[in-house]
Design an enzyme around this catalytic site. Structure first.
Site, PDB file in Angstrom:
ATOM      1  N   HIS A  14       1.110  -1.413  -0.039  1.00 49.60           N
ATOM      2  CA  HIS A  14       0.074   0.081   0.309  1.00 49.60           C
ATOM      3  C   HIS A  14       0.339   1.274   0.055  1.00 49.60           C
ATOM      4  O   HIS A  14       2.300   1.334   0.402  1.00 49.60           O
ATOM      5  CB  HIS A  14      -1.205  -0.146   1.316  1.00 49.60           C
TER       6      HIS A  14
ATOM      7  N   ASP B  39       6.065   0.917   6.666  1.00 54.19           N
ATOM      8  CA  ASP B  39       5.242   0.498   6.524  1.00 54.19           C
ATOM      9  C   ASP B  39       4.013   1.624   5.325  1.00 54.19           C
ATOM     10  O   ASP B  39       4.168   2.617   6.187  1.00 54.19           O
ATOM     11  CB  ASP B  39       4.150   0.456   7.934  1.00 54.19           C
TER      12      ASP B  39
ATOM     13  N   GLU C  19      -4.629   2.619   3.133  1.00 56.74           N
ATOM     14  CA  GLU C  19      -4.543   1.402   3.657  1.00 56.74           C
ATOM     15  C   GLU C  19      -4.817   1.574   5.240  1.00 56.74           C
ATOM     16  O   GLU C  19      -5.700   1.167   6.430  1.00 56.74           O
ATOM     17  CB  GLU C  19      -3.725   0.593   2.896  1.00 56.74           C
ATOM     18  N   GLU C  20      -3.865   2.963   5.955  1.00 55.70           N
ATOM     19  CA  GLU C  20      -4.211   3.184   6.839  1.00 55.70           C
ATOM     20  C   GLU C  20      -5.187   3.744   7.671  1.00 55.70           C
ATOM     21  O   GLU C  20      -5.081   3.721   8.832  1.00 55.70           O
ATOM     22  CB  GLU C  20      -2.962   4.242   7.660  1.00 55.70           C
TER      23      GLU C  20
ATOM     24  N   ASP D  30       3.360  -6.750   3.393  1.00 55.41           N
ATOM     25  CA  ASP D  30       2.976  -6.096   4.476  1.00 55.41           C
ATOM     26  C   ASP D  30       4.198  -6.269   5.858  1.00 55.41           C
ATOM     27  O   ASP D  30       4.419  -7.520   5.534  1.00 55.41           O
ATOM     28  CB  ASP D  30       1.566  -5.577   5.065  1.00 55.41           C
TER      29      ASP D  30
ATOM     30  N   HIS E 155       4.192   2.722  12.874  1.00 56.57           N
ATOM     31  CA  HIS E 155       3.458   3.870  13.449  1.00 56.57           C
ATOM     32  C   HIS E 155       4.143   4.771  14.193  1.00 56.57           C
ATOM     33  O   HIS E 155       3.317   4.750  15.292  1.00 56.57           O
ATOM     34  CB  HIS E 155       2.061   3.507  13.759  1.00 56.57           C
TER      35      HIS E 155
END
Length: 355
Positions: free
Chosen positions: A61, A175, A207-208, A230, A317
């Site tokens: 993504h 990510d 996606e997030e 991922d 994240h």
């Protein structure tokens, strides 16, 4: 690693993925793939092997976790809203970029020095709604003169670096620019060998913030099998060691369970068998939290066999993250070997109960 560096240093929070999409389009076009987009901005390159079917989707993504300017205060500070999941404790004093239509501005997420903190403040985890970004402005009018507006994306800052061991990669947005990189490299390596199917390699958007591109993309590319590429969570830091925990450098990560999907079991078994046949190390992950684009891919149409293949990553994240180059290379190698097996009959057997 130059392409991965370009991907990670590009700025692409959810809804603002254009820089990353452009890089993907350039690389996929170089490989002779036919470019496709969905209506949200997900991008794919389609290239047949020795057969037009089955259609095999490999997708990362484009987006990374970030923020959006939500308010400009009278004093010239910026309030912001999160795009994706953040733990507020990782934010204070971090540098960010505010991306406007004209140029970018560096800012810092403000924090008080310890000298003036009260005891209560020292023990408090500040919520994001109380934080602000300092861009060095003196007033809201100055901020507006610079072209910063509510709605502008805010992107973490972290340069790409390979650590002294020669294997550990440190960067922002691994990510999931790692997944974008894997998709392109799988397509690149399949140029050198026959494969009885059509490859659709690319990446989704948003996606997030809820697997949104993964819901629309299958209607554009119509896959028969899907692999979401991922990261998973590495749990190899001090105090986290334990049997079965994912670690950097121990092989690609195969997700057997997350909050969004249980993979197709025959496909899962095929991937594991292929890894063992080719002496490719691998790790497995079962998590009750989190999800990936495979959570939407597998629900397309009547349902399609899907699985998550990726690598373990530290510190996701946040502004920075780490993965193993060796894991990345073995993950690409594993996908290539699996895809070489995916002919019409093999794919039919994945859902043999349909008849």
């Amino acid at each position: 690693m130059h392409f991965l560096q370009q991907l990670t240093e590009a700025r692409g929070v959810p809804g603002y993925e254009q820089e990353v999409r452009t890089l993907m389009e350039e690389e996929l076009s170089k490989l002779g793939a036919a470019i496709q987009y969905d209506g949200l901005g997900s991008i794919f390159g389609k290239k047949p092997g020795t057969a037009s079917n089955p259609r095999v989707l490999v997708a990362g993504h484009l987006d990374e976790v970030g923020f959006m300017v939500s308010e400009i205060t009278k004093g010239g500070y910026l309030r912001f809203a999160p795009l994706g999941g953040w733990w507020s404790q990782v934010l204070l004093s971090q540098r960010v970029q505010i991306v406007t239509e004209r140029r970018s501005y560096t800012g810092v997420i403000g924090s008080k020095p310890p000298h003036i903190l009260t005891l209560e403040e020292r023990n408090k985890v500040y919520p994001i709604r109380e934080m602000y970004i300092d861009v060095g402005a003196r007033s809201d009018e100055q901020v507006k003169e610079w072209g910063i507006q509510v709605g502008d994306p805010v992107v973490p800052i972290c340069p790409f670096e390979i650590m002294p061991d020669g294997d550990t990669i440190l960067a922002k947005a691994l990510d999931n620019r790692m997944g974008c990189y894997m998709a392109v490299e799988v397509l690149r390596q399949l140029q050198m060998t026959d494969h009885p199917n059509t490859i659709i390699a690319g990446a989704t958007v948003q996606e997030e913030v809820g697997l949104r591109g993964a819901q629309t993309a299958p209607y554009e590319v119509k896959p028969d099998v899907a692999f979401a590429l991922d990261v998973g969570v590495a749990e190899d830091g001090p105090g986290q060691e334990g049997s079965g925990k994912a670690k950097l450098g121990e092989g690609p990560l195969l997700t057997f369970l997350d909050a969004s999907m249980i993979p197709n079991i025959p496909l899962r078994n095929l991937v594991v068998k292929t890894a063992e046949e080719n002496n490719i190390p691998y790790q497995t992950e079962t998590m009750l939290g989190g999800g990936t684009d495979a959570g939407k891919f597998h629900l397309y149409h009547r349902g399609i066999p899907s699985m998550v293949v990726g690598v373990a990553a530290r510190y996701i994240h946040s502004h920075t993250s780490m993965i193993s180059k060796r894991d990345l290379e073995n993950g690409i190698r594993l996908l290539v070997e699996v895809i070489k097996k995916l002919n019409t009959e093999t794919v039919r057997q994945l859902t043999h109960y349909i008849g």
